[in-house]
Write a protein that holds these residues in place. Structure first.
Motif, PDB file in Angstrom:
ATOM      1  N   GLU A  94       0.826  -1.203   0.000  1.00 37.13           N
ATOM      2  CA  GLU A  94       0.000   0.000   0.000  1.00 37.13           C
ATOM      3  C   GLU A  94       0.865   1.260   0.000  1.00 37.13           C
ATOM      4  N   VAL A  95       0.347   2.297  -0.664  1.00 35.27           N
ATOM      5  CA  VAL A  95       0.958   3.624  -0.662  1.00 35.27           C
ATOM      6  C   VAL A  95      -0.103   4.615  -0.225  1.00 35.27           C
ATOM      7  N   ASN A  96       0.202   5.416   0.761  1.00 36.39           N
ATOM      8  CA  ASN A  96      -0.772   6.375   1.314  1.00 36.39           C
ATOM      9  C   ASN A  96      -2.039   5.653   1.774  1.00 36.39           C
ATOM     10  N   ASP A  97      -1.828   4.470   2.363  1.00 40.04           N
ATOM     11  CA  ASP A  97      -2.913   3.649   2.928  1.00 40.04           C
ATOM     12  C   ASP A  97      -3.879   3.116   1.878  1.00 40.04           C
ATOM     13  N   GLU A  98      -3.463   3.075   0.621  1.00 40.05           N
ATOM     14  CA  GLU A  98      -4.294   2.530  -0.453  1.00 40.05           C
ATOM     15  C   GLU A  98      -3.476   1.553  -1.290  1.00 40.05           C
ATOM     16  N   PRO A  99      -4.108   0.476  -1.791  1.00 38.02           N
ATOM     17  CA  PRO A  99      -3.413  -0.395  -2.737  1.00 38.02           C
ATOM     18  C   PRO A  99      -3.020   0.386  -3.990  1.00 38.02           C
ATOM     19  N   GLN A 100      -1.896   0.049  -4.547  1.00 40.77           N
ATOM     20  CA  GLN A 100      -1.475   0.696  -5.792  1.00 40.77           C
ATOM     21  C   GLN A 100      -2.382   0.260  -6.948  1.00 40.77           C
ATOM     22  N   LYS A 101      -2.632   1.182  -7.861  1.00 40.51           N
ATOM     23  CA  LYS A 101      -3.436   0.842  -9.031  1.00 40.51           C
ATOM     24  C   LYS A 101      -2.686  -0.127  -9.934  1.00 40.51           C
ATOM     25  N   THR A 102      -3.460  -0.936 -10.639  1.00 34.57           N
ATOM     26  CA  THR A 102      -2.911  -1.833 -11.644  1.00 34.57           C
ATOM     27  C   THR A 102      -2.922  -1.143 -13.005  1.00 34.57           C
ATOM     28  N   PHE A 103      -2.308  -1.771 -13.993  1.00 30.51           N
ATOM     29  CA  PHE A 103      -2.371  -1.255 -15.359  1.00 30.51           C
ATOM     30  C   PHE A 103      -3.829  -1.125 -15.809  1.00 30.51           C
ATOM     31  N   ASP A 104      -4.625  -2.143 -15.518  1.00 32.09           N
ATOM     32  CA  ASP A 104      -6.029  -2.107 -15.930  1.00 32.09           C
ATOM     33  C   ASP A 104      -6.790  -0.969 -15.261  1.00 32.09           C
ATOM     34  N   GLU A 105      -6.426  -0.646 -14.024  1.00 33.93           N
ATOM     35  CA  GLU A 105      -7.141   0.393 -13.285  1.00 33.93           C
ATOM     36  C   GLU A 105      -6.715   1.800 -13.688  1.00 33.93           C
ATOM     37  N   ILE A 106      -5.462   1.991 -14.107  1.00 34.57           N
ATOM     38  CA  ILE A 106      -4.996   3.320 -14.509  1.00 34.57           C
ATOM     39  C   ILE A 106      -5.387   3.639 -15.950  1.00 34.57           C
ATOM     40  N   LEU A 107      -5.650   2.610 -16.757  1.00 30.32           N
ATOM     41  CA  LEU A 107      -5.972   2.817 -18.174  1.00 30.32           C
ATOM     42  C   LEU A 107      -7.174   3.733 -18.395  1.00 30.32           C
TER      43      LEU A 107
END
Length: 371
Positions: A94-107
């Motif tokens: 986690e970064v800033n208490d959140e899971p990091q986005k995936t490629f699919d999520e940032i697209l």
């Protein structure tokens, strides 16, 4: 974290070219989110920071903001002021208490940002009030020391709520957006007079109306940190809605709308949206009207379904912005008769604003341009 989705139906548009499931001709294997993001970045592999941000740009970087998903720096590129938004992705912590986005999520954010930026090239529906996207890169490596120094300076000035980016190693991946410099956010901007503030509201409403008409767009997170203001020498800001020209007196200011992490749009039957139902904590906030807006949006959805188009959410955010302009901003000429008259007009408009079904209706059927 809210999940992002796309629902392609017809294979006819650039957005669908990105989101329609495809397979490699030689192997028959599906095209991955990583490959689609790299295609958007016009890359075959991630590049190092040194290739994405030149030494000249890096030396001029100053941290100007942050969000739960990343950091924002201002610098210059070819003598033009630009903003860099750096988002870590694909990490297993986690970064800033959140899971990091995936490629699919940032697209989806990449595609939505570009589609809105393209409205500045529109004809029948045109707006120049969405932040311009200059470039998007996929980067790999440790955070540059120069940016860490600027992160520390920001932390000393304002106090950061984010994790210091020295937590990332050589294998960390990022998406780096290079945007036009949209200026200062509405929260911190100091107006000379209420006429300037009204112009900012009018420009924001016009931009939302154009994107509704062209893309069935909902911003869904238009708090005053996502409305940027910069000076302009143009007397009027112009937008076209269904081939009708609208002219707004600029009073020396121009809006840029940013941050489409939670947004929704449709392009030729391809729907791109974030499932806010996946993040129930979004609706639990208290202490500011902003948090009530999230709950009001939820009431407008069908059984917490965030895929359908519900443009009244844009009206909810316009109501929030009008509330901020009336109750949370100060004006240098507040004792003048002109200010008091303009304030009375804005308050009257504010009382009836929520009766509109969309930003388009606010523009077309209300007295928006008579404020």
């Amino acid at each position: 974290m809210s999940d992002c989705y796309w629902q392609p139906m017809l294979d006819v548009s650039p957005a669908q070219e990105v989101f329609t499931p495809k397979k490699h001709k030689d192997t028959g294997l599906p095209v991955t989110g990583r490959e689609k993001v790299l295609q958007q970045c016009e890359q075959t592999n991630p590049i190092p920071f040194t290739e994405c941000i030149s030494p000249a740009m890096l030396n001029k970087c100053v941290k100007i903001g942050e969000g739960v998903y990343g950091e924002v720096f201002r610098t210059s590129n070819r003598r033009q002021s630009v903003a860099l938004k750096i988002i870590p992705i694909e990490g297993d912590f986690e970064v800033n208490d959140e899971p990091q986005k995936t490629f699919d999520e940032i697209l989806p954010e990449i595609v939505i940002s570009r589609e809105l930026s393209y409205l500045s090239e529109g004809d029948v529906n045109y707006s120049n009030n969405y932040i311009g996207v200059n470039n998007v890169s996929c980067v790999q490596g440790r955070y540059p020391e120069t940016l860490l120094t600027q992160w520390d300076k920001y932390d000393s000035r304002k106090g950061s709520e984010n994790d210091r980016p020295d937590i990332f190693d050589d294998e960390q991946l990022y998406i780096v957006f290079e945007f036009a410099d949209g200026g200062q956010d509405l929260e911190s901007f100091e107006f000379n007079n209420l006429q300037q503030a009204i112009s900012i509201f009018q420009q924001t409403a016009g931009a939302l109306a154009v994107a509704e008409k062209e893309l069935e767009f909902e911003h869904r997170d238009l708090h005053w940190g996502n409305v940027l203001i910069r000076s302009t020498k143009q007397d009027h800001v112009i937008f076209y809605l269904d081939d009708q020209e609208y002219r707004i007196a600029s009073h020396g200011l121009e809006v840029s709308i940013i941050d489409f992490t939670l947004s929704r749009l449709q392009k030729d039957e391809c729907t791109i949206f974030c499932d806010l139902a996946a993040d129930p904590t979004l609706f639990d906030g208290a202490g500011d009207y902003q948090f009530q807006i999230y709950r009001n949006m939820k009431k407008k959805t069908s059984i917490n379904n965030w895929e359908p188009y519900e443009p009244h959410t844009n009206v909810l955010w316009l109501h929030y912005l009008a509330d901020k302009l009336i109750n949370s901003k100060t004006y240098q000429d507040s004792d003048t008769k002109a200010h008091k008259s303009a304030l009375a007009t804005l308050r009257s408009f504010y009382r009836h604003l929520l009766s509109h079904s969309s930003a388009e209706q606010v523009v077309v059927e209300s007295e928006l341009l008579d404020l």
